[in-house]
Design an enzyme around this catalytic site. Structure first.
Site, mmCIF file in Angstrom:
data_model
loop_
_atom_site.group_PDB
_atom_site.id
_atom_site.type_symbol
_atom_site.label_atom_id
_atom_site.label_comp_id
_atom_site.label_asym_id
_atom_site.label_seq_id
_atom_site.Cartn_x
_atom_site.Cartn_y
_atom_site.Cartn_z
ATOM 1 N N CYS A 1 18.524 41.290 115.542
ATOM 2 C CA CYS A 1 19.157 42.466 114.944
ATOM 3 C C CYS A 1 20.668 42.354 115.007
ATOM 4 C CB CYS A 1 18.654 43.723 115.639
ATOM 5 S SG CYS A 1 16.908 43.917 115.325
ATOM 6 N N ARG B 1 27.773 14.968 123.157
ATOM 7 C CA ARG B 1 27.393 15.146 121.754
ATOM 8 C C ARG B 1 27.063 13.838 121.052
ATOM 9 N NH1 ARG B 1 29.415 19.498 118.807
ATOM 10 N NH2 ARG B 1 31.077 19.655 120.341
#
Ligand code: LLP
Length: 444
Positions: free
Chosen positions: A358, A279
């Protein structure tokens, strides 16, 4: 720090206009800055110079081959957690000897593949795994090097999904078991148990957990020496922070200042140090660019509906993570001076930035102060998206994976083509019958 900045009200990746990249590469796309990656890597190496570590970049954070190559060219090794990641590392030109391989669930095929490739170090997570590595190494007539992943029982104070150094996680063995582990396996002729590995969590925004973990590790090294086992390598894992908000993370020199005083005496006695940062190198080196397809108001709520969401960047919905989001071309008056949940500019209203999927959980930000002027067709940049963005992306709702672009100065290259629909079905086109011999014999 990163090289994504606004000039005259428009976002640039290094010296390339983000809008121009998006116009050519399409959206959604990830854009990475080469010079940011390089600067972070160099800064890490400089910060830890007194213990001269092998920096094994954590492939899982951003696995694109071109990103791996940038780091390989700088001399990085790779931290891998699967046969697939080892394959990528080698494709990027990193020799397996410079790779360390962790993970609680290594399969026999993955272990044998790594042995044959000449892996540098297995980071072993359990007794059963050690026995399996030793058995497979013997069968291969090979000698492999193994580090035991220890669990120092330190609280990294991060999200519980990414906290790995507490006793009650699935990773590593606790300190009491570590001595027994060496007593049982420390003389194996094929799997040479000679190192310690730890990774306590990610991201860790204070330096104290590292100091505590390093102190416990140093004490264990002494205990093991008394038991007759010499430790040759210590892999401190990753977990250093990134700036999701401006100036959020300690500097790499601050982490180093906590670790080095305890690590240096071991280094001076010949212990080789390894770091596994992901990271801190790539998070700020990447943005995700998405296009606003529609805006809408439901009840009191404003929505910016974008062409991607949790399928390209799972972190907001999975961990509740904050990513700064801002238009690519907001104009001079709306140029943010800092990245924060509310950058403090006039003319903003709270909005949910959502994707097309969705699922109600498909969002990039909730109730975020964003310019009132955001309209259909605008491009938004999601910052600090280089780590655990594309590498965790999915094809949910049959969304092809986004393109990835690597910028260097004013030049930009597509380093992963946007998937097309054919890619969605390529492994499904030709069903293949299974022989099921055993079942046939039973019914014969
Ligand atoms: N080494 C080991 C053994 C690890 O498990 C990890 C990350 C690293 C190194 C690299 O950690 P880093 O320097 O990148 O913090 N998906 C989550 C993060 C999961 C980290 C898993 N292990 C997220 O998006 O925050």
């Amino acid at each position: 720090m990163d090289l994504f900045s606004y000039r005259n009200g428009e976002l640039y990746a290094e010296d390339a206009r983000v809008a121009a990249i998006a116009a050519e590469a399409g959206t959604p796309c990830f854009i990475y800055s080469r010079q940011t990656i390089e600067a972070h890597y160099d800064r890490l190496v400089a910060a830890f110079a007194p213990i001269d570590p092998l920096v094994c970049y954590s492939v899982k954070s951003c696995a694109n081959l071109s990103v791996l190559r940038v780091l390989a060219e700088r001399g990085a090794g790779m931290d891998v957690v699967s046969g697939g990641e080892l394959f990528r590392a080698r494709e990027a030109g990193v020799s397996a000897a410079k790779c360390v391989y962790a993970g609680v669930g290594k399969t026999d095929a993955e272990i044998v593949g790594a042995i044959r490739a000449g892996l540098g170090l297995f980071n072993c997570e359990s007794e059963e795994e050690f026995e399996n590595i030793a058995r497979l190494a013997a069968a291969e007539r090979a000698t492999v090097r193994v580090a035991l992943r220890i669990n120092p029982d330190v609280d990294p104070k991060t999200h519980r999904y990414t906290s790995t150094g507490k006793k009650e996680t699935k990773f590593g063995v606790d300190l009491e078991r570590a001595r027994r582990f060496f007593a049982n396996y420390g003389r194996d002729p094929h799997a040479r148990l000679e190192g310690l590995h730890l990774h306590i969590g990610s991201p860790i925004y204070t330096v104290d957990p590292y100091r505590e973990a390093m102190a416990k590790t140093a004490a264990l090294v002494e205990d093991l020496a008394r038991d007759g086992f010499a430790i040759r390598s210590i892999d401190l894992g990753g977990g250093f922070g990134a700036d999701y908000e401006s100036a959020q993370s300690p500097a790499l020199v601050d982490y180093a200042a906590a670790i080095i005083p305890i690590a240096k005496p071991l280094h001076d006695r010949g212990v080789r140090f390894i770091l596994e940062p992901g990271r801190t190198i790539v998070a700020n080196a990447g943005i995700l660019v998405t296009k606003v397809l529609y805006t809408k108001t439901s009840g009191d709520k404003r929505f910016a509906i974008c062409d991607t969401g949790m399928n390209a960047l799972l972190r907001p919905s999975h961990y509740g993570s904050f990513h700064f989001i801002w238009p690519v071309a907001p104009g001079v008056a709306l140029t943010p001076a800092r990245r924060a949940p509310d950058p403090g500019l006039a003319g903003t209203v709270p909005q949910d930035v959502v994707g097309p999927l969705c699922e109600t959980g498909d969002f990039l930000a909730l109730d975020r102060a964003l310019p009132d002027s955001i309209a259909r067709g605008d491009l938004l940049a999601v910052f600090t998206a280089g780590a655990y963005g594309m590498s965790m992306a999915s094809r949910y709702n049959s969304s092809p994976l986004p393109a990835e672009v690597l910028v260097s100065g004013a030049t930009a290259e597509v380093v992963r083509e946007r998937e097309d629909y054919a890619a969605l079905v390529e492994h499904e086109r030709a069903p293949r019958a299974l022989a099921l011999e055993a079942a046939q014999e039973v019914h014969a």
